[in-house]
Design a protein around this motif. Structure first.
Motif, PDB file in Angstrom:
ATOM      1  N   LYS A 108       0.859  -1.179   0.000  1.00 58.70           N
ATOM      2  CA  LYS A 108       0.000   0.000   0.000  1.00 58.70           C
ATOM      3  C   LYS A 108       0.895   1.229   0.000  1.00 58.70           C
ATOM      4  CE  LYS A 108      -4.174   1.820   2.224  1.00 58.70           C
ATOM      5  NZ  LYS A 108      -5.167   1.629   3.309  1.00 58.70           N
ATOM      6  N   GLY A 109       0.953   1.901  -1.147  1.00 63.48           N
ATOM      7  CA  GLY A 109       1.884   3.018  -1.287  1.00 63.48           C
ATOM      8  C   GLY A 109       3.305   2.511  -1.184  1.00 63.48           C
ATOM      9  N   SER A 110       4.096   3.113  -0.303  1.00 62.73           N
ATOM     10  CA  SER A 110       5.480   2.674  -0.097  1.00 62.73           C
ATOM     11  C   SER A 110       5.596   1.574   0.957  1.00 62.73           C
ATOM     12  CB  SER A 110       6.348   3.866   0.314  1.00 62.73           C
ATOM     13  OG  SER A 110       5.845   4.454   1.507  1.00 62.73           O
ATOM     14  N   SER A 111       4.462   1.238   1.559  1.00 62.45           N
ATOM     15  CA  SER A 111       4.462   0.206   2.610  1.00 62.45           C
ATOM     16  C   SER A 111       4.346  -1.180   1.996  1.00 62.45           C
ATOM     17  CB  SER A 111       3.295   0.448   3.577  1.00 62.45           C
ATOM     18  OG  SER A 111       3.138  -0.627   4.475  1.00 62.45           O
ATOM     19  N   PHE A 112       5.150  -2.102   2.504  1.00 62.20           N
ATOM     20  CA  PHE A 112       5.117  -3.500   2.056  1.00 62.20           C
ATOM     21  C   PHE A 112       5.312  -4.355   3.298  1.00 62.20           C
ATOM     22  CE2 PHE A 112       6.588  -7.466   0.318  1.00 62.20           C
ATOM     23  CZ  PHE A 112       5.982  -7.565  -0.922  1.00 62.20           C
ATOM     24  N   ARG A 113       4.258  -5.063   3.696  1.00 62.50           N
ATOM     25  CA  ARG A 113       4.341  -5.801   4.955  1.00 62.50           C
ATOM     26  C   ARG A 113       3.606  -7.127   4.846  1.00 62.50           C
ATOM     27  NH1 ARG A 113      -0.455  -5.563   7.674  1.00 62.50           N
ATOM     28  NH2 ARG A 113      -1.959  -4.004   6.985  1.00 62.50           N
ATOM     29  N   LYS A 114       3.937  -8.019   5.777  1.00 58.65           N
ATOM     30  CA  LYS A 114       3.263  -9.305   5.834  1.00 58.65           C
ATOM     31  C   LYS A 114       1.797  -9.108   6.200  1.00 58.65           C
ATOM     32  CE  LYS A 114       6.353 -13.176   6.357  1.00 58.65           C
ATOM     33  NZ  LYS A 114       6.630 -14.426   7.099  1.00 58.65           N
ATOM     34  N   LEU A 115       0.976  -9.987   5.657  1.00 58.06           N
ATOM     35  CA  LEU A 115      -0.466  -9.892   5.867  1.00 58.06           C
ATOM     36  C   LEU A 115      -1.011 -11.258   6.254  1.00 58.06           C
ATOM     37  CD1 LEU A 115      -3.217  -8.198   5.231  1.00 58.06           C
ATOM     38  CD2 LEU A 115      -3.164  -9.474   3.092  1.00 58.06           C
ATOM     39  N   LYS A 116      -1.886 -11.282   7.217  1.00 59.23           N
ATOM     40  CA  LYS A 116      -2.610 -12.505   7.532  1.00 59.23           C
ATOM     41  C   LYS A 116      -4.007 -12.384   6.943  1.00 59.23           C
ATOM     42  CE  LYS A 116      -0.196 -13.824  11.777  1.00 59.23           C
ATOM     43  NZ  LYS A 116      -0.339 -14.155  13.224  1.00 59.23           N
ATOM     44  N   LEU A 117      -4.466 -13.469   6.340  1.00 55.19           N
ATOM     45  CA  LEU A 117      -5.822 -13.438   5.790  1.00 55.19           C
ATOM     46  C   LEU A 117      -6.815 -13.526   6.951  1.00 55.19           C
ATOM     47  CD1 LEU A 117      -5.854 -15.544   2.501  1.00 55.19           C
ATOM     48  CD2 LEU A 117      -5.421 -13.116   2.843  1.00 55.19           C
ATOM     49  N   LYS A 118      -7.066 -12.364   7.515  1.00 55.40           N
ATOM     50  CA  LYS A 118      -8.042 -12.272   8.595  1.00 55.40           C
ATOM     51  C   LYS A 118      -8.757 -10.932   8.486  1.00 55.40           C
ATOM     52  CE  LYS A 118      -4.773 -10.558  12.093  1.00 55.40           C
ATOM     53  NZ  LYS A 118      -4.214 -10.781  13.439  1.00 55.40           N
ATOM     54  N   LYS A 119      -9.852 -10.842   9.130  1.00 59.16           N
ATOM     55  CA  LYS A 119     -10.741  -9.688   9.003  1.00 59.16           C
ATOM     56  C   LYS A 119     -10.055  -8.362   9.314  1.00 59.16           C
ATOM     57  CE  LYS A 119     -15.307  -8.203  10.630  1.00 59.16           C
ATOM     58  NZ  LYS A 119     -16.467  -8.587  11.502  1.00 59.16           N
ATOM     59  N   SER A 120      -9.332  -8.290  10.408  1.00 58.46           N
ATOM     60  CA  SER A 120      -8.735  -7.019  10.828  1.00 58.46           C
ATOM     61  C   SER A 120      -7.705  -6.511   9.822  1.00 58.46           C
ATOM     62  CB  SER A 120      -8.097  -7.161  12.214  1.00 58.46           C
ATOM     63  OG  SER A 120      -7.103  -8.165  12.210  1.00 58.46           O
ATOM     64  N   ASP A 121      -6.887  -7.402   9.284  1.00 55.71           N
ATOM     65  CA  ASP A 121      -5.846  -6.986   8.334  1.00 55.71           C
ATOM     66  C   ASP A 121      -6.445  -6.518   7.015  1.00 55.71           C
ATOM     67  OD1 ASP A 121      -3.909  -7.544  10.175  1.00 55.71           O
ATOM     68  OD2 ASP A 121      -2.690  -8.751   8.817  1.00 55.71           O
ATOM     69  N   ILE A 122      -7.461  -7.229   6.515  1.00 56.38           N
ATOM     70  CA  ILE A 122      -8.083  -6.846   5.245  1.00 56.38           C
ATOM     71  C   ILE A 122      -8.820  -5.517   5.394  1.00 56.38           C
ATOM     72  CG2 ILE A 122      -9.690  -7.526   3.426  1.00 56.38           C
ATOM     73  CD1 ILE A 122      -7.186  -9.284   3.639  1.00 56.38           C
ATOM     74  N   LEU A 123      -9.526  -5.340   6.498  1.00 61.46           N
ATOM     75  CA  LEU A 123     -10.257  -4.086   6.716  1.00 61.46           C
ATOM     76  C   LEU A 123      -9.300  -2.912   6.913  1.00 61.46           C
ATOM     77  CD1 LEU A 123     -13.207  -5.226   9.032  1.00 61.46           C
ATOM     78  CD2 LEU A 123     -13.215  -4.805   6.554  1.00 61.46           C
ATOM     79  N   LYS A 124      -8.137  -3.179   7.502  1.00 60.99           N
ATOM     80  CA  LYS A 124      -7.129  -2.133   7.653  1.00 60.99           C
ATOM     81  C   LYS A 124      -6.658  -1.646   6.285  1.00 60.99           C
ATOM     82  CE  LYS A 124      -2.652  -1.138   9.818  1.00 60.99           C
ATOM     83  NZ  LYS A 124      -1.545  -1.703  10.650  1.00 60.99           N
ATOM     84  N   ALA A 125      -6.483  -2.578   5.355  1.00 64.43           N
ATOM     85  CA  ALA A 125      -6.068  -2.207   3.995  1.00 64.43           C
ATOM     86  C   ALA A 125      -7.164  -1.427   3.282  1.00 64.43           C
ATOM     87  CB  ALA A 125      -5.719  -3.471   3.199  1.00 64.43           C
ATOM     88  N   ALA A 126      -8.429  -1.713   3.615  1.00 63.50           N
ATOM     89  CA  ALA A 126      -9.556  -1.028   2.970  1.00 63.50           C
ATOM     90  C   ALA A 126      -9.720   0.404   3.456  1.00 63.50           C
ATOM     91  CB  ALA A 126     -10.836  -1.811   3.220  1.00 63.50           C
TER      92      ALA A 126
END
Length: 234
Positions: free
Chosen positions: A182-200
């Protein structure tokens, strides 16, 4: 270079309708790929396969067979190259490969390649700050604001000569992990609700309601693709 052309024309496996026509079709594709690139730069090279000193169970390859349909999109050619067979992804080497013969592999160089589409799955060469270099990732979802990538790697589980453990040989273990860019950020992601909604971001509540209304699971890769597709429509 001439020797490489001869090897490719002689040994690469077939695509097309009849066997003779298929060999010619696939050879023409690989012949073009081997010489393609700015100023004639190579897009891959052959290498000799050397078996490990003792057998290892499992596989380093992502796909169950080599009979995969691929589109190869290059950086300076509008029309993609097509391969209807003989391609696989080596997770240990992080590279796409084709078999020349039982002892020789053609490894594709991503320098002049934009992306591979294999069995309708998209793969790109992305710079990973986590790894400090470029790696080939599968594209799980893309939007104008963020992308979700999947990384494949190989671990080796060591065998044990103890007959009670029933695993004398080493074994390849395929591992995967997700990342969000996301932009200049590149980080590990877990397929879970909180992480996906954070990206949204600011649309998270709308996305959450959409997932709830359609019984979509944030832990399911295909459902995440549907969620991101909806996000893009907002």
């Amino acid at each position: 270079m001439k020797k490489l052309m001869i090897v490719l024309v002689s040994f690469m496996l077939a695509i097309g309708f009849g066997h003779a026509q298929a060999v010619d079709a696939n050879n023409n594709v690989l012949n073009a790929l081997a010489t393609y690139g700015p100023d004639g730069a190579n897009i891959g090279a052959s290498s000799v396969v050397r078996n490990p000193p003792r057998p290892i169970e499992g596989t380093v390859y992502l796909f169950n067979s080599w009979n995969n349909k691929a589109l190869i999109l290059t950086t300076a050619r509008e029309k993609p190259f097509e391969l209807n067979g003989n391609i696989n992804f080596n997770a240990k080497r992080n590279a796409f490969e084709s078999k020349i013969d039982s002892k020789t592999i053609f490894t594709f160089d991503f320098t002049n390649i934009d992306k591979f589409i294999v069995n309708k799955r998209v793969f790109k060469n992305i710079y990973s700050p986590v790894d400090g270099g470029y790696r080939i990732f599968e594209v799980i979802a893309e939007s104008k604001d963020f992308e979700i990538y999947k990384d494949y790697s190989i671990d080796i589980r060591e065998g044990n000569p103890n007959p009670l453990l029933a695993r004398a040989n080493d074994k390849y273990i395929m591992k995967d992990s997700y990342y969000v860019k996301k932009g200049s950020s590149f980080r590990k992601l877990k397929l879970k609700k909180s992480d996906i909604l954070k990206a949204a971001g600011s649309k998270s509540s709308i996305v959450e309601q959409y997932a709830k209304d359609n019984n979509l699971d944030f832990k399911d890769e295909r459902d995440v693709q549907k969620i991101v597709s909806y996000y893009m429509s907002l």
